[in-house]
Design a protein around this motif. Structure first.
Motif, mmCIF file in Angstrom:
data_model
loop_
_atom_site.group_PDB
_atom_site.id
_atom_site.type_symbol
_atom_site.label_atom_id
_atom_site.label_comp_id
_atom_site.label_asym_id
_atom_site.label_seq_id
_atom_site.Cartn_x
_atom_site.Cartn_y
_atom_site.Cartn_z
ATOM 1 N N MET A 1 0.935 -1.280 -0.036
ATOM 2 C CA MET A 1 -0.075 -0.036 -0.004
ATOM 3 C C MET A 1 0.970 1.204 0.077
ATOM 4 N N ALA A 2 0.761 2.272 -0.751
ATOM 5 C CA ALA A 2 1.192 3.490 -1.081
ATOM 6 C C ALA A 2 1.364 4.132 0.482
ATOM 7 N N ASN A 3 2.270 4.966 0.580
ATOM 8 C CA ASN A 3 2.275 5.736 1.865
ATOM 9 C C ASN A 3 1.483 7.029 1.508
ATOM 10 N N SER A 4 0.429 7.143 2.389
ATOM 11 C CA SER A 4 -0.471 8.014 2.091
ATOM 12 C C SER A 4 -0.295 9.372 3.053
ATOM 13 N N HIS A 5 0.879 9.586 3.872
ATOM 14 C CA HIS A 5 1.233 10.361 4.706
ATOM 15 C C HIS A 5 1.158 11.972 3.986
ATOM 16 N N ILE A 6 0.831 12.937 4.978
ATOM 17 C CA ILE A 6 0.682 14.076 4.688
ATOM 18 C C ILE A 6 2.025 14.666 5.287
ATOM 19 N N LYS A 7 2.924 15.429 4.491
ATOM 20 C CA LYS A 7 4.079 16.042 5.109
ATOM 21 C C LYS A 7 3.864 16.906 6.195
ATOM 22 N N THR A 8 4.700 16.696 7.123
ATOM 23 C CA THR A 8 4.786 17.715 8.270
ATOM 24 C C THR A 8 4.909 19.160 7.732
ATOM 25 N N ARG A 9 3.974 20.344 8.069
ATOM 26 C CA ARG A 9 4.228 21.393 7.482
ATOM 27 C C ARG A 9 4.149 22.333 8.887
ATOM 28 N N LEU A 10 3.926 22.038 10.124
ATOM 29 C CA LEU A 10 3.868 22.977 11.064
ATOM 30 C C LEU A 10 4.055 22.125 12.335
ATOM 31 N N VAL A 11 5.141 22.687 13.194
ATOM 32 C CA VAL A 11 5.513 22.316 14.754
ATOM 33 C C VAL A 11 5.219 23.416 15.597
ATOM 34 N N VAL A 12 4.093 23.011 16.623
ATOM 35 C CA VAL A 12 3.777 23.991 17.489
ATOM 36 C C VAL A 12 4.359 23.597 18.838
ATOM 37 N N PHE A 13 5.414 24.384 19.314
ATOM 38 C CA PHE A 13 5.950 24.295 20.516
ATOM 39 C C PHE A 13 5.243 24.840 21.633
ATOM 40 N N ASP A 14 5.558 24.172 23.064
ATOM 41 C CA ASP A 14 5.519 25.143 24.060
ATOM 42 C C ASP A 14 6.613 25.586 24.490
ATOM 43 N N TRP A 15 6.796 26.563 25.255
ATOM 44 C CA TRP A 15 7.787 27.568 25.590
ATOM 45 C C TRP A 15 8.475 26.871 26.834
ATOM 46 N N ALA A 16 8.172 27.327 28.211
ATOM 47 C CA ALA A 16 8.595 26.720 29.387
ATOM 48 C C ALA A 16 8.777 25.296 29.706
ATOM 49 N N GLY A 17 10.167 24.778 29.575
ATOM 50 C CA GLY A 17 10.245 23.402 29.633
ATOM 51 C C GLY A 17 10.258 22.732 28.383
ATOM 52 N N THR A 18 9.979 23.277 27.504
ATOM 53 C CA THR A 18 10.149 22.708 25.986
ATOM 54 C C THR A 18 11.245 23.296 24.947
ATOM 55 N N THR A 19 11.208 24.504 24.933
ATOM 56 C CA THR A 19 12.175 25.287 24.092
ATOM 57 C C THR A 19 12.911 26.167 24.936
#
Length: 279
Positions: A1-19
């Protein structure tokens, strides 16, 4: 079966403790200080319990904790009131802003991760349970250090903060990215994970810098390898229990995880495998 994935276009980061703010120390310290000023001591664990919520809701959640409520009644001879919440929140705001200045350093490896995501054409947005002035303060500090997201959304910008999905949807709107399956939410609290799941996007927990581990970078690095693994695994299991699709030991592992997501056999967010931490 072909890969039907949609390419990642956005990363939503938290602030404190993440970035920024390895260990998410600024919010925990501010809540502890405000309670102490009101004659009620709280532990670091109690201060971190509701982490990820809108800060006023965080304050109320702490006051509703049975143990803290008991201490409050012992101190004042009554239950807390909305007037108490208003007064404590008003005093919390400047304390939080001051704490941010002391704990605004970028999480190690962030700039390299952001550079790699940018090279892939991925948009980046910051979201936070901080109020507007605090969100502006962390953004300003991060920009000076070289981290400039495409947009910055805080709890004051939406009808309800995490675990509601509205900040993620606002991030999608601000960057023009859809569907949700092309979005990855990365955070360090249970509320972050719940918000990502509610939004229908990939929901990822980052462990070593997280509020759940709750240690500064120096404190974390001072642990033995076995102790580090144990603390990271405990955080990962909490994220998994909240519905995380995957967890990563550190933010540096995110590009590799994005590659794994791009190779997934289905586009819809799903748990990648049964391991606690993906490297």
């Amino acid at each position: 079966m072909a890969n039907s994935h949609i390419k990642t276009r956005l990363v939503v980061f938290d602030w404190a403790g993440t970035t920024i703010d390895f260990g998410s120390r600024a919010p925990a310290a501010a809540f502890a200080e405000v309670f102490a000023a009101n004659g009620v001591s709280v532990t670091d664990s109690e201060a971190r319990g509701p982490m990820g919520l809108n800060k006023r809701e965080h304050l109320i959640a702490m006051l509703n904790d049975p143990s803290i409520a008991e201490r409050w009644e012992k101190r004042y001879g009554r239950s807390w009131t909305e007037e108490d919440v208003d007064r404590m929140y008003d005093s919390f705001v400047p304390v939080q802003l001051e704490a941010i200045q002391r704990h605004a350093g970028l999480v190690p490896g962030l700039l390299d991760v952001v550079k790699e995501l940018r090279q892939q054409g991925i948009k980046i947005v910051g979201t936070t349970g901080y109020f507007d002035a605090a969100a502006h303060a962390v953004l300003q500090s991060a920009c000076q250090a070289g981290y400039v997201p495409d947009a910055n959304i805080c709890a004051d910008d939406v009808p309800q903060g995490r675990p509601a999905p509205w900040m993620i949807y606002r991030a999608m709107e601000a960057t023009g990215v859809f569907p949700a399956s092309s979005v990855i939410k990365v955070g360090d609290t249970v509320a972050d994970i719940q918000a990502g799941v509610a939004a229908g996007c990939w929901s990822i927990g980052v462990c070593d810098s997280s509020s759940l581990v709750g240690l500064s970078e120096r404190q974390f690095q001072s642990l033995s390898t076995a102790e580090q693994i144990d603390r990271v695994d405990q955080a990962a299991e909490a994220f998994r229990s909240a519905g995380a699709h995957a967890t990563i030991r550190s933010l540096c592992d995110l590009p590799g995880l994005i590659q794994r997501i791009s190779n997934a056999t289905t586009a819809e967010p799903h748990v990648l495998d049964g391991r606690a931490v993906l490297a």
